[in-house]
Scaffold this motif. Structure first.
Motif, PDB file in Angstrom:
ATOM      1  N   THR A 161     -12.623   1.215  -1.432  1.00 16.56           N
ATOM      2  CA  THR A 161     -11.925   2.484  -1.196  1.00 16.56           C
ATOM      3  C   THR A 161     -11.200   2.443   0.148  1.00 16.56           C
ATOM      4  O   THR A 161     -10.040   2.864   0.254  1.00 16.56           O
ATOM      5  CB  THR A 161     -12.922   3.659  -1.227  1.00 16.56           C
ATOM      6  N   ARG A 162     -11.854   1.909   1.150  1.00 16.02           N
ATOM      7  CA  ARG A 162     -11.230   1.793   2.480  1.00 16.02           C
ATOM      8  C   ARG A 162     -10.007   0.883   2.439  1.00 16.02           C
ATOM      9  O   ARG A 162      -8.974   1.186   3.039  1.00 16.02           O
ATOM     10  CB  ARG A 162     -12.251   1.289   3.492  1.00 16.02           C
ATOM     11  N   VAL A 163     -10.108  -0.219   1.719  1.00 14.11           N
ATOM     12  CA  VAL A 163      -8.964  -1.133   1.574  1.00 14.11           C
ATOM     13  C   VAL A 163      -7.799  -0.402   0.927  1.00 14.11           C
ATOM     14  O   VAL A 163      -6.661  -0.466   1.413  1.00 14.11           O
ATOM     15  CB  VAL A 163      -9.350  -2.393   0.754  1.00 14.11           C
ATOM     16  N   ARG A 164      -8.075   0.327  -0.150  1.00 12.48           N
ATOM     17  CA  ARG A 164      -6.989   1.067  -0.826  1.00 12.48           C
ATOM     18  C   ARG A 164      -6.359   2.072   0.127  1.00 12.48           C
ATOM     19  O   ARG A 164      -5.140   2.216   0.173  1.00 12.48           O
ATOM     20  CB  ARG A 164      -7.524   1.754  -2.088  1.00 12.48           C
ATOM     21  N   LEU A 176      -2.505   2.436  -0.801  1.00 14.34           N
ATOM     22  CA  LEU A 176      -2.457   2.303  -2.252  1.00 14.34           C
ATOM     23  C   LEU A 176      -2.874   3.576  -2.971  1.00 14.34           C
ATOM     24  O   LEU A 176      -2.865   3.622  -4.199  1.00 14.34           O
ATOM     25  CB  LEU A 176      -3.344   1.136  -2.699  1.00 14.34           C
ATOM     26  N   GLY A 177      -3.240   4.580  -2.216  1.00 14.72           N
ATOM     27  CA  GLY A 177      -3.605   5.860  -2.816  1.00 14.72           C
ATOM     28  C   GLY A 177      -4.728   5.718  -3.819  1.00 14.72           C
ATOM     29  O   GLY A 177      -5.752   5.122  -3.551  1.00 14.72           O
ATOM     30  N   GLU A 178      -4.490   6.232  -5.001  1.00 12.15           N
ATOM     31  CA  GLU A 178      -5.504   6.218  -6.057  1.00 12.15           C
ATOM     32  C   GLU A 178      -5.354   5.030  -6.997  1.00 12.15           C
ATOM     33  O   GLU A 178      -5.887   5.040  -8.091  1.00 12.15           O
ATOM     34  CB  GLU A 178      -5.417   7.525  -6.856  1.00 12.15           C
ATOM     35  N   ALA A 179      -4.621   4.008  -6.586  1.00  9.00           N
ATOM     36  CA  ALA A 179      -4.424   2.839  -7.446  1.00  9.00           C
ATOM     37  C   ALA A 179      -5.773   2.238  -7.829  1.00  9.00           C
ATOM     38  O   ALA A 179      -6.668   2.118  -7.000  1.00  9.00           O
ATOM     39  CB  ALA A 179      -3.574   1.794  -6.731  1.00  9.00           C
ATOM     40  N   ASP A 180      -5.913   1.906  -9.099  1.00  9.00           N
ATOM     41  CA  ASP A 180      -7.165   1.349  -9.600  1.00  9.00           C
ATOM     42  C   ASP A 180      -7.188  -0.160  -9.483  1.00  9.00           C
ATOM     43  O   ASP A 180      -6.207  -0.842  -9.785  1.00  9.00           O
ATOM     44  CB  ASP A 180      -7.363   1.727 -11.073  1.00  9.00           C
TER      45      ASP A 180
END
Length: 154
Positions: free
Chosen positions: A21-24, A29-33
């Protein structure tokens, strides 16, 4: 999302979820899965042979949903993420990691298993964003080194 599909190495998924989550967030990257799947040495060796035509286990493999001609500009992505309204959810791809190989590498490099797994998650996500250390004249290595410092990884 972190999936554990191996039993050889005990892994705490919670801290890895927090790190992903921290990396995103840090990469804009927002909510990118992203799906990170922890697999056995045998499974990653099968994938390595099937997709890269290389024999044996490796530590990490990435499977981007979209092939990119050039890597995502992280600075632009970070600005856009902090200023823009929520975008539709996007799937970046899958990252396969062998904790058994990661544990061997961590021991050899004087790192903790947790730190090594975080480095591999970061490395895998950069590949999903189009970075390729085998062809980009050091761009991925420089970017990864800078991000490792930001995340406190050595």
């Amino acid at each position: 999302m972190i999936l554990n599909r191996q039993r050889a190495v005990r892994v705490a998924r919670g801290p890895l979820e927090v790190f992903l989550t921290r990396v995103r967030q840090e990469l804009g990257l927002g909510e990118a899965d992203v799906t990170v799947c922890l697999v056995s040495d045998a499974e990653i060796a099968r994938m390595n042979e099937a997709y890269r035509k290389k024999k044996g286990a490796t530590d990490v493999l990435s499977f981007p949903e979209v092939h990119r001609r050039a890597p995502v500009n992280l600075r632009r992505a970070q600005r856009r993420s902090s200023m823009s309204s929520p975008r539709r959810r996007q799937f970046l791809g899958d990252v396969a990691i062998s904790p058994a190989t990661a544990r061997r590498n961590a021991k050899q490099l004087g790192r903790t298993l947790s730190g090594e797994l975080q480095i591999l998650i970061l490395h895998g996500v950069l590949h999903l964003l189009g970075y390729d250390h085998e062809t980009d004249s050091g761009e991925m290595d420089r970017t990864e080194r800078r991000l490792r410092q930001r995340f406190g990884l050595t």
